[in-house]
Design an enzyme around this catalytic site. Structure first.
Site, PDB file in Angstrom:
ATOM      1  NE  ARG A  83      -3.943   1.926   2.376  1.00 29.74           N
ATOM      2  CZ  ARG A  83      -4.239   2.602   3.478  1.00 29.74           C
ATOM      3  NH1 ARG A  83      -3.643   2.304   4.630  1.00 29.74           N
ATOM      4  NH2 ARG A  83      -5.139   3.564   3.436  1.00 29.74           N
ATOM      5  CG  HIS A  87      -1.546   5.359  -0.077  1.00 33.59           C
ATOM      6  ND1 HIS A  87      -2.283   5.959   0.911  1.00 33.59           N
ATOM      7  CD2 HIS A  87      -2.351   4.410  -0.598  1.00 33.59           C
ATOM      8  CE1 HIS A  87      -3.487   5.379   0.988  1.00 33.59           C
ATOM      9  NE2 HIS A  87      -3.543   4.427   0.082  1.00 33.59           N
ATOM     10  CG  ASN A 112      -0.943   8.896   2.967  1.00 34.91           C
ATOM     11  OD1 ASN A 112      -1.327   7.899   2.356  1.00 34.91           O
ATOM     12  ND2 ASN A 112      -0.410   9.947   2.359  1.00 34.91           N
ATOM     13  CG  HIS A 211      -8.003  -3.969  -1.560  1.00 30.39           C
ATOM     14  ND1 HIS A 211      -9.011  -3.071  -1.823  1.00 30.39           N
ATOM     15  CD2 HIS A 211      -6.899  -3.206  -1.288  1.00 30.39           C
ATOM     16  CE1 HIS A 211      -8.544  -1.829  -1.726  1.00 30.39           C
ATOM     17  NE2 HIS A 211      -7.277  -1.888  -1.411  1.00 30.39           N
TER      18      HIS A 211
HETATM   19  C1  HEM Z   1      -8.991   1.149  -6.239  1.00 30.57           C
HETATM   20  C2  HEM Z   1      -8.858   2.100  -5.359  1.00 30.57           C
HETATM   21  C3  HEM Z   1      -8.426   1.825  -3.942  1.00 30.57           C
HETATM   22  C4  HEM Z   1      -9.045   2.246  -2.822  1.00 30.57           C
HETATM   23  C5  HEM Z   1     -10.296   3.112  -2.759  1.00 30.57           C
HETATM   24  C6  HEM Z   1      -8.308   1.713  -1.707  1.00 30.57           C
HETATM   25  C7  HEM Z   1      -8.617   1.950  -0.389  1.00 30.57           C
HETATM   26  C8  HEM Z   1      -8.051   1.282   0.661  1.00 30.57           C
HETATM   27  C9  HEM Z   1      -8.453   1.427   2.033  1.00 30.57           C
HETATM   28  C10 HEM Z   1      -9.525   2.366   2.544  1.00 30.57           C
HETATM   29  C11 HEM Z   1      -7.710   0.583   2.769  1.00 30.57           C
HETATM   30  C12 HEM Z   1      -7.786   0.376   4.258  1.00 30.57           C
HETATM   31  C13 HEM Z   1      -7.139   1.522   4.973  1.00 30.57           C
HETATM   32  C14 HEM Z   1      -7.642   1.628   6.377  1.00 30.57           C
HETATM   33  O1  HEM Z   1      -8.845   1.739   6.549  1.00 30.57           O
HETATM   34  O2  HEM Z   1      -6.837   1.554   7.294  1.00 30.57           O
HETATM   35  C15 HEM Z   1      -6.829  -0.106   1.867  1.00 30.57           C
HETATM   36  C16 HEM Z   1      -5.917  -1.052   2.257  1.00 30.57           C
HETATM   37  C17 HEM Z   1      -5.010  -1.598   1.400  1.00 30.57           C
HETATM   38  N1  HEM Z   1      -4.820  -1.258   0.090  1.00 30.57           N
HETATM   39 FE1  HEM Z   1      -6.050  -0.190  -1.052  1.00 30.57          FE
HETATM   40  N2  HEM Z   1      -7.260   0.997  -2.166  1.00 30.57           N
HETATM   41  C18 HEM Z   1      -7.276   1.033  -3.538  1.00 30.57           C
HETATM   42  C19 HEM Z   1      -6.340   0.481  -4.377  1.00 30.57           C
HETATM   43  C20 HEM Z   1      -5.195  -0.149  -3.949  1.00 30.57           C
HETATM   44  C21 HEM Z   1      -4.069  -0.449  -4.773  1.00 30.57           C
HETATM   45  C22 HEM Z   1      -3.945  -0.048  -6.233  1.00 30.57           C
HETATM   46  C23 HEM Z   1      -3.169  -1.098  -3.996  1.00 30.57           C
HETATM   47  C24 HEM Z   1      -1.818  -1.606  -4.344  1.00 30.57           C
HETATM   48  C25 HEM Z   1      -1.406  -1.922  -5.549  1.00 30.57           C
HETATM   49  C26 HEM Z   1      -3.757  -1.216  -2.694  1.00 30.57           C
HETATM   50  C27 HEM Z   1      -3.197  -1.892  -1.637  1.00 30.57           C
HETATM   51  C28 HEM Z   1      -3.777  -1.985  -0.387  1.00 30.57           C
HETATM   52  C29 HEM Z   1      -3.290  -2.878   0.651  1.00 30.57           C
HETATM   53  C30 HEM Z   1      -2.197  -3.912   0.512  1.00 30.57           C
HETATM   54  C31 HEM Z   1      -4.060  -2.617   1.776  1.00 30.57           C
HETATM   55  C32 HEM Z   1      -3.903  -3.250   3.160  1.00 30.57           C
HETATM   56  C33 HEM Z   1      -2.945  -2.403   3.966  1.00 30.57           C
HETATM   57  C34 HEM Z   1      -2.570  -2.995   5.297  1.00 30.57           C
HETATM   58  O3  HEM Z   1      -2.840  -4.143   5.575  1.00 30.57           O
HETATM   59  O4  HEM Z   1      -1.961  -2.253   6.116  1.00 30.57           O
HETATM   60  N3  HEM Z   1      -4.968  -0.601  -2.687  1.00 30.57           N
HETATM   61  N4  HEM Z   1      -7.050   0.350   0.601  1.00 30.57           N
END
Ligand code: HEM
Length: 342
Positions: A83, A87, A112, A211
């Site tokens: 992530r 970002h 972030n 995800h």
């Molecule tokens: C399509 C649009 C996307 C949205 C709206 C989005 C939104 C989010 C949100 C809201 C979270 C949880 C954050 C929290 O509540 O603490 C999350 C987690 C995550 N996102 Fe996305 N995301 C998107 C695309 C991506 C992309 C493109 C990647 C990487 C290539 C990605 C990788 C991740 C990962 C790995 C997590 C888990 C993080 C953790 O376990 O600490 N996301 N995302």
């Protein structure tokens, strides 16, 4: 007895190795076919494979070793580092601006606050500064660590080669983070965020597959489950899965509580995310939104095939890694990833 155990363990190791090798070969082939079909292997903006071949030949080894050690000790880092790269790239391009500790920096912005993995980047940078001082950019470390933490660690093989040669930016402003897509966005909003970064529908669907690992704060999910004091579940959410989410994220949820993004296999980098979407079991509203567009839903169907998913994900990660990069004499190479000009 002991030698029998060793022989069995040896066969087990071989089986894992053979599976990984087969998987890797299929991904490379699939990747090349997909590229050829799309008329790709497009020109990249000044990046190269093995950019540091002469200046820091041991780079890949160092990044992999540190990253794997840290993920082994703390599996949550796999999702965090993946992530972090996303970002970084979506705000000001892949220039490590997210790492900077300055007033009103990107790090301090709402989207972030739950990003992490910074200490892993610091640990890698410290080692690199001992081996090849002042050579490797923080932005390249972020890109390499994302792959090694989330994907290479599981497969014990790199599913794609990371292009390198990025340089580090000097501007980090919380006010620029509006470029990040919202978890409450609908399909059109998501597509617009991606196309603003030069990424298309295929990239949106493939990269959302990230995800398949990691967690979300309950606050990113509860608006789908509760509205005010009444219970009003998002109609795009499977009722049984909504109950599971409610158990993990009650109303109100304790501060800091989280829920797995992939309710089935939360730590495995697999294609189950797409299977979940088809069952209306996407955790975020933005995950569910992918099923609201016919072309995206068709891609979701395709990417339930793990080999297709790995190929598409690899290609889109490379594309994302090229977003607005600084190369040549632009930007700088930081010695300390958190400080400009250090
Ligand atoms: C399509 C649009 C996307 C949205 C709206 C989005 C939104 C989010 C949100 C809201 C979270 C949880 C954050 C929290 O509540 O603490 C999350 C987690 C995550 N996102 Fe996305 N995301 C998107 C695309 C991506 C992309 C493109 C990647 C990487 C290539 C990605 C990788 C991740 C990962 C790995 C997590 C888990 C993080 C953790 O376990 O600490 N996301 N995302």
């Amino acid at each position: 007895m002991r030698s029998q155990r060793q022989a069995t363990a040896g066969r087990g190791r071989w089986r894992v190795g053979a599976t990984a090798w087969w998987c890797w070969a299929a991904v490379v082939l699939g990747h090349l076919l997909t590229c050829a079909r799309a008329g790709l292997l497009e020109t990249n903006p000044g990046l190269a494979y093995n950019f540091y071949a002469k200046t820091c030949p041991n780079l890949d080894n160092i990044v992999r070793t540190v990253t794997w050690q840290q993920v082994a000790a703390n599996p949550a880092l796999a999702g965090r580092l993946l992530r972090l790269h996303f970002h970084d790239c979506f705000v000001n391009g892949c220039d490590a601006s997210i790492l900077l500790d300055v007033a009103q920096s990107e790090k301090t912005a709402g989207p972030n606050l739950s990003v992490g993995g910074y200490e892993v980047i610091d640990a890698i940078k410290t080692q690199l500064e001992q081996t090849c001082p002042g050579v490797v950019s923080c932005a390249d470390i972020v890109a390499l660590a994302a792959r090694d933490a989330a994907v290479s660690y599981q497969f014990k093989a790199s599913l794609w080669q990371v292009e390198t040669g990025r340089r580090d930016g000097t501007v980090s402003l919380a006010s620029n983070t509006g470029a990040l897509p919202s978890p409450f966005a609908g399909f059109n909003g998501l597509l617009t965020s991606f196309s603003n970064r030069g990424l298309n529908l295929t990239d949106l669907v493939a990269l959302s597959g990230a995800h398949t690992i990691g967690v979300a704060s309950c606050s990113s999910v509860t608006p789908r489950l509760y509205q005010g004091n009444a219970t009003a579940v998002d109609p795009l959410l499977n009722a049984a899965y909504a109950k599971t989410l409610m158990n993990t994220c009650p109303n109100p949820s304790p501060a800091g509580s989280t829920v797995n993004l992939d309710g089935g296999t939360p730590v495995k980098f697999d294609s189950s995310y797409f299977v979940n979407l088809q069952k209306n079991q996407g955790t975020l509203a933005s995950d569910a939104a992918l099923m609201q567009n016919a072309a995206a839903a068709q891609m979701v169907q395709d990417l339930t095939n793990p080999i297709k998913f790995y190929a598409a994900f690899s290609m889109s990660m490379k594309k994302m890694g090229r977003v607005d990069v600084l190369t040549g004499t632009k930007g700088q190479i930081r010695k300390q990833c958190r400080q400009v000009g250090s």
